[in-house]
Design an enzyme around this catalytic site. Structure first.
Site, mmCIF file in Angstrom:
data_model
loop_
_atom_site.group_PDB
_atom_site.id
_atom_site.type_symbol
_atom_site.label_atom_id
_atom_site.label_comp_id
_atom_site.label_asym_id
_atom_site.label_seq_id
_atom_site.Cartn_x
_atom_site.Cartn_y
_atom_site.Cartn_z
ATOM 1 N N SER A 1 0.944 1.680 0.671
ATOM 2 C CA SER A 1 1.285 0.083 0.244
ATOM 3 C C SER A 1 0.849 -0.889 1.381
ATOM 4 C CB SER A 1 2.843 0.281 -0.216
ATOM 5 O OG SER A 1 3.164 -0.731 -0.746
ATOM 6 N N ASP B 1 -12.967 -4.420 3.764
ATOM 7 C CA ASP B 1 -13.936 -5.546 2.788
ATOM 8 C C ASP B 1 -14.469 -6.228 3.571
ATOM 9 O OD1 ASP B 1 -13.029 -3.766 0.746
ATOM 10 O OD2 ASP B 1 -11.543 -5.029 0.012
ATOM 11 N N LYS C 1 -0.604 4.075 -3.197
ATOM 12 C CA LYS C 1 0.330 3.580 -4.153
ATOM 13 C C LYS C 1 0.195 2.035 -4.132
ATOM 14 C CE LYS C 1 5.121 2.518 -4.399
ATOM 15 N NZ LYS C 1 5.378 1.267 -4.639
#
Length: 691
Positions: A476, A487, A501
């Site tokens: 999460s 990224d 999740k």
């Protein structure tokens, strides 16, 4: 609907919550009913069935239609819920109810609970028949001389066709259980006593099941067909869910629920004795509890969670011993016994910590700063009141970074292993310590509306070399942080594929939709949003794939979101606009992977780690055990050897002894292979970019 739902129930759940078919909450101890009474639905439950069907098909993130295809999935879920091991129902029972397979969709709409209760009452009758058979069987002495085997994995087995076939199946089940106890150095009389206690406990558990419990089983068979984090909670279990869950088990800091024959650990409270000891893990099952160093072990199979909690609770400083069965235990392996010292769980122990490790690479020594974050915490009340110095992950980590910079570390590792999530705000703010202002995560509604959450602060606390260490239980909020760092190409992600999740749930109080109902009717926990990385890729299902993937004991098929058949799928939306860091590129990552592969072939510890894991995974595939004592002893010895090897797989960095107490600073700390390797990867990176 977005604003209405969130306003109605302002409870959003971001962190990793291990759910289960019965809704993640234990059954409450209730007066025992007559085992011959047939359970029946109430008029209120019929109304709730219709309401839940409407809510979930209208407002759940996954827009599903109630049709024959979904009906079949729900029916299979319900059969699995009632008789997961396929040992109580007969094949003829299942066939007789096959007529309902494609009628459940209509039943949900119309508030018809006939199929659910009729099947449960047949199951109840079969259970009573088995109970009588079991009691007769365990009175007789078992012989372990015949050369026969038993397959402990019943997932792909068929339901027995005849009573005779079922009797033989149960003869082997009981013989296997008795042999396990006998090999634990128990006398024949002790084996009989323990088996008798075990099945008396099971009788009590089934006799306590009421109509509300059957309704919850059935409604969750529907809810979890949509996704594994959507559940119906009966009134009793809704109250339990809304309590402070850290109070579920005082003394050692763990959260429990019932799971078939055992009590399962669903989470560990960071800073508690169980967490610090590293002797307990999520999904471990408790088979027995003993008091002090010499107290007798009490078999807790088929106990209710409340009863087990009473045994484990106790004053600070006292000892409790647990018999534990790990989820990855080999077939036939005995439970392991662990020793914990109860203590008061301190909030500050849940907070981030720092240390410095040294690694040597190419003849050069590197000082690597490590910040371990067990959860993403934030004092929301303090933040709301604008209190100075309120507790938060970001403020603690920022302080540590400044201290590590002052100590002139060469790089920093952010350790997120076993971090199940927490505050989304903290995941965003923490990312902001390492990047200039920019987007961190995208949140998408079921309607398709997407909102980008951004770090607005242009300042950067740390711009040096960094790595993020993750594993299968980083979930999460941990995945949001790791994905953003990856990224932006700001740091190297090292470890195992994360949990996957990428969804958010809300709690809905059903009484607000049925205001005329005089009694409580329960709650629904429903998935309403999905997370996406700034590059447009979902964190759902796939999680974050490390740049450097280390050997792991946890496969995606067994653990994490991808192990759940109804998990929402991975997908992709449009990327946001963001500026890449220039430190990490494909050429550098290729170099780091080559260096890691070289160590994997040459470093003795890494080679042994990879071999132990390979042996352990292969051994787990064999679920067939011998029921002949001489052969079983050899199997048990081999299982113990492989388990010992598997236990070496992961050592956490915090120096603790077997009770969870801190080891004196002068004591030698166990080497953390994963953390050391993350340091080596970071050292490789420093060498690569400074060429």
């Amino acid at each position: 609907m977005k604003k209405y739902l969130v306003t109605l129930v302002p409870v959003l759940m971001l962190s990793f919550q291990p759910d289960s078919p019965s809704g993640g909450a234990p059954l409450q101890a209730l007066p025992t009913s007559s085992p011959t009474d047939e359970l029946k639905p109430s008029i209120s439950q019929e109304k709730v069935e219709t309401l839940v069907a409407k809510l979930l098909t209208t407002y759940h993130y996954r827009k599903v239609r109630l049709n024959d295809s979904l009906s079949s999935v729900v029916w299979d879920n319900y059969l699995k819920e009632l008789d997961n091991s396929k040992t109580f129902l007969l094949a003829s029972d299942v066939a007789a109810f096959e007529k309902y397979r494609y009628q459940i969709d209509d039943a949900l709409i119309n508030g018809d609970l006939t199929a659910a209760y009729d099947l449960y009452n047949v199951f109840r009758k079969r259970y009573q028949e088995r109970s009588a058979f079991i009691k007769e069987q365990i009175k007789k002495p078992f012989s372990f001389t015949a050369d026969e085997t038993f397959n402990t994995d019943r997932e792909k087995a068929a339901w027995p066709k005849t009573i005779e076939e079922q009797n033989d199946l149960w003869r082997k089940i009981l013989k296997n259980q008795a042999l396990e106890l006998k090999l634990g150095s128990r006398s024949d009389s002790a084996v009989v006593a323990l088996m008798t206690q075990r099945y008396n406990n099971l009788d009590k558990a089934y006799n306590r099941i009421k109509s509300a419990d059957v309704f919850q089983f059935y409604m969750n068979s529907f809810a979890e067909a949509l996704d594994p984090h959507t559940n119906y909670l009966s009134p009793i279990n809704a109250d339990r869910f809304n309590q402070d869950m850290s109070q579920s088990l005082e003394g050692i800091g763990a959260m429990l629920r019932e799971d078939n024959d055992y009590i399962r650990i669903t989470d560990l409270v960071p800073g508690g004795p169980a967490f610090k000891s590293k002797l307990l893990n999520k999904d471990d099952k408790i088979a027995g509890v003993a008091q002090g160093d010499n107290g007798p072990m009490v078999n807790t199979m088929n106990w209710q969670v409340d009863e087990v909690v009473k045994l484990i609770k106790g004053p600070k400083g006292t000892v409790v011993r647990l018999q534990i069965i790990s989820p990855g235990a080999l077939a036939g392996a005995p439970p392991k016994e662990i020793r914990l010292v109860r203590e008061k769980i301190k909030l500050e122990e849940q907070r981030a910590k720092k240390e410095i490790i040294e690694v040597s690479d190419n003849g050069r020594s590197f000082k690597i700063g490590v910040v371990n974050i067990p959860m993403f915490y934030r004092d929301f009340e303090g933040a709301r009141k604008r209190e100075e110095g309120f507790s938060s992950t970001t403020s603690d980590v920022k302080k540590f970074i400044e201290e590590l910079k002052a100590e002139k570390v060469d790089g920093i590792v952010i350790d997120l292993r076993d971090n199940g999530g927490g505050s989304l705000t903290e995941a965003i703010n923490l990312t902001g310590l390492f990047i200039p202002k920019g987007p961190v995560v995208q949140v998408r509604e079921s309607s398709g509306e997407t909102e980008v959450y951004t770090d607005p602060d242009p300042s950067v606390t740390y711009d040096g070399p960094m790595a993020v260490l993750v594993n299968r239980f980083s979930a999460s909020a941990s995945e949001i942080f790791a994905a953003a760092i990856q990224d932006y190409k700001r740091g190297i992600i090292v470890g195992g594929q994360t949990f996957g999740k990428g969804t958010v749930q809300t709690l809905i109080d059903l009484n607000q939709w049925l205001p005329k109902e005089p009694e409580k009717v329960g709650q629904v926990k429903m998935t309403i949003q999905k997370f996406y990385r700034i590059n447009g890729s979902s964190t759902q299902h796939k999680g974050v794939t490390p740049d450097i993937e280390l050997p792991s004991a946890f496969s995606a098929e067994e653990y994490g979101e991808s192990s759940q058949p109804s998990a929402l799928p991975w997908d992709q939306i449009n990327s946001t606009r963001y500026e890449l860091s220039h430190g990490i590129n494909d050429k550098v990552l290729t170099r780091l992977r080559e260096r890691f592969e070289q160590r994997l072939k040459s470093d003795p510890e890494l080679k042994q780690l990879a071999q132990d894991l390979a042996d352990f995974k292969k051994a787990k595939e064999n679920t067939v055990v011998s029921l002949q004592e001489s052969k079983r002893r050899k199997e048990r010895e081999e299982a113990e050897r492989k388990r010992a090897a598997a236990n070496k797989v992961s050592q956490m960095s915090a120096p603790v002894d077997e009770t969870g107490a801190p080891v004196p600073a002068t004591a030698k700390k166990k080497k953390d292979t994963y953390l050391n390797e993350a340091g080596m990867v970071l050292a490789d990176y420093i060498l690569a970019v400074n060429k």
